[in-house]
Design an enzyme around this catalytic site. Structure first.
Site, PDB file in Angstrom:
ATOM      1  CE1 TYR A 268      -3.472   2.812   0.852  1.00  0.00           C
ATOM      2  CE2 TYR A 268      -1.821   3.474   2.465  1.00  0.00           C
ATOM      3  CZ  TYR A 268      -2.971   3.735   1.745  1.00  0.00           C
ATOM      4  OH  TYR A 268      -3.606   4.946   1.904  1.00  0.00           O
ATOM      5  CG  ASP A 303      -9.439  -1.391   0.455  1.00  0.00           C
ATOM      6  OD1 ASP A 303      -9.617  -0.176   0.586  1.00  0.00           O
ATOM      7  OD2 ASP A 303      -8.641  -2.030   1.160  1.00  0.00           O
ATOM      8  CE  LYS A 375     -10.969  -2.643   6.914  1.00  0.00           C
ATOM      9  NZ  LYS A 375      -9.846  -1.708   7.078  1.00  0.00           N
TER      10      LYS A 375
END
Length: 521
Positions: A268, A303, A375
């Site tokens: 990330y 995500d 998640k």
């Protein structure tokens, strides 16, 4: 219960390829240290506080100490031996006192040899082991509280973001969120904190679009959630962010203050904060070792790929990243039950059969990682000013989470990514989740996609594309794949990015008792 009839050999091939793709990066992580790893080591050894007299503002003592050691004798052998050698030589009582003396120009650091090196390493190991015992006690305390108060009565757990910038106001909102049904409270960080190469000190009241992650803020929120946990009759978990330039340090602070989940992704920071890839992989390995010791569930950030790339075309890159994150986590000692892999409901709702495609992607993640607390992230990219449409879209997201057995459901708000949501928006969003979970109940046990239907075929297609991509990454190298924009369309070369000057190649005699103790697990 397996619903997709995935070929076990294809799944095994995907994992083998992910391991091969990750192996060179693990080797790089083992061969390097960073200023953040060395600071985290000293934080475990007990250093606290900040230099409030510095002209640039408060500077944590740990930064002053590590920077000075690097200036005097380098970090190639680690910070522990020079620091604890100086502590003994100057007859000082703590690392904080050593840092104060260092700032006053009273200390010259050298790398000890012979018996001096043995004594320094023994002293460092004793101090670090004391810090790890605090982490261990916190893990045991969490287990006791869960046993006494209980877990939330159903899955998925409801995960809600609270972050006003003021920790005291966050406490008020977090308590009320728990009373309204939230099982996990996430305090997102102030904008830009991930790019600070230090951890701010003390309680803070001036964050922007988030609240600074500090040890004192962690302590305040954990105490508040412990109180409300007794009130609501279930253990309410606390989440923050172990990412950015201080990933290892924040992981240590989380362990010392009994946080329960931490955002901690292997890529990330590289992709979305332009942090140097080598720095990130070194830091994430150490931070995951800390999380494993502390029993902290990590949440990964796949995500985010779907906010920059198309959620249908790039679906397989999410699966590839999940497989890589799984391997990096296992290599660092994180078991499956602490591996909160991320994925998201981000397909354009105008795409025909969009809900069925979302179910396919979510179900694929669930069946590939059956023991991981996945998640599930709500829609953001295709939210508009039409709050009615947004509320309906979040209802579909919540329903997909129930049908596919997700573990953690981040509450989606109808104004998400449009404006800063009002408290009323959060209340309506929680009502949406509660309604869907109550109404659907055990609907998952009745959900059986047709063996030759779109959902099953789409899941097989995405897995096949993921295997193909992993094979290419094995041939080209993961660092080159990141540089080419494979994930989230972000191109990040291995020698670029922020924090590259904080990476250090380990010398043959490198010593870090914290790393040794964590490796021993």
């Amino acid at each position: 219960m397996a619903l997709l009839d995935l070929d076990p050999e294809v799944v095994a091939t995907a994992r083998r390829l992910a391991a091969r793709a990750a192996e060179p990066v693990v080797a790089i992580a083992r061969a390097h240290t960073t200023v953040a790893v060395e600071r985290a080591t000293l934080r475990l050894a007990g250093i606290t506080g900040a230099d409030s007299t510095h002209r640039a503002g408060d500077v944590p003592w740990v930064n002053r100490l590590v920077d000075t050691v690097r200036e005097h004798c380098g970090l190639e052998h680690g910070v522990a031996l020079p620091a604890f050698h100086a502590l003994r030589r100057h007859d000082l009582g703590s690392l904080t006192e050593l840092a104060e003396a260092t700032a006053a120009g009273q200390v010259r650091f050298t790398l000890p040899e012979g018996r001096d090196a043995v004594r320094a390493e023994k002293a460092a190991r004793t101090a670090i082991a004391r810090g790890l015992r605090t982490v261990d006690r916190n893990r045991a305390q969490r287990d006791r509280l869960v046993a006494r108060l209980g877990d939330p009565p159903r899955r998925p757990w409801i995960y809600l973001i609270v972050a006003t910038g003021d920790i005291d106001e966050d406490v008020v909102q977090a308590r009320n969120a728990a009373r309204a049904g939230a099982d996990v409270i996430a305090v997102i960080r102030s904008t830009g904190q991930s790019l600070l190469d230090y951890v701010p000190e003390g309680a803070t009241h001036h964050g922007f679009a988030g609240t600074y992650a500090t040890q004192e803020n962690f302590r305040i929120m954990r105490a508040a959630l412990d109180e409300v946990s007794k009130e609501v009759g279930r253990y309410v978990r606390l989440t923050n962010y172990a990412s950015g330039l201080c990933m290892p340090e924040i992981a240590v602070l989380a362990g010392l203050q009994r946080l329960d989940m931490m955002l901690n992704d292997s890529m990330y920071g590289i992709l979305f904060r332009d942090i140097n890839p080598i720095r990130t992989f070194v830091d994430q390995r150490f931070s995951r070792q800390v999380h494993a010791r502390a029993g902290i569930v990590i949440n990964t950030g796949e995500d985010n790929y779907l906010t920059t790339a198309d959620a249908v075309d790039a679906a397989h890159t999410v699966t590839v990243s999940q497989l890589l994150n799984e391997h990096f986590a296992h290599e660092a000692g994180l078991p499956d039950h602490l591996l909160g892999l991320g994925h998201a409901f981000e397909i354009d709702p105008r795409v025909p059969e969009s809900f069925r495609l979302e179910l396919a992607h979510a179900l694929l993640a669930r069946e590939l990682f059956p023991d991981a607390p996945l998640k599930w992230m709500p829609p953001t990219k295709h939210m508009t000013g039409d709050v009615f449409h947004g509320y309906l879209l979040n209802g579909f997201f919540n329903l997909a989470g129930v049908l596919t057995g997700q573990s953690i459901l981040l509450v989606g708000m109808m104004t998400e990514a449009v404006v800063t949501p009002f408290l009323s928006d959060r209340d309506l969003a929680l009502a949406n989740v509660r309604y869907v979970l109550d109404a659907a109940g055990g609907l998952r046990e009745d959900f059986r996609p047709a063996p030759d239907g779109l959902i099953v075929k789409r899941a097989h297609q995405v897995l096949g594309e993921a295997v193909d991509l992993l094979a290419r990454i094995v041939d080209d190298g993961l660092l080159n794949a990141i540089a080419d924009g494979t994930f989230g369309l972000m191109k990040r070369p291995p020698d670029g990015g922020k924090g590259a000057d904080g990476v250090v190649v380990k010398a043959d005699g490198y010593r870090n008792p914290a790393a040794d103790l964590l490796e021993a697990r």
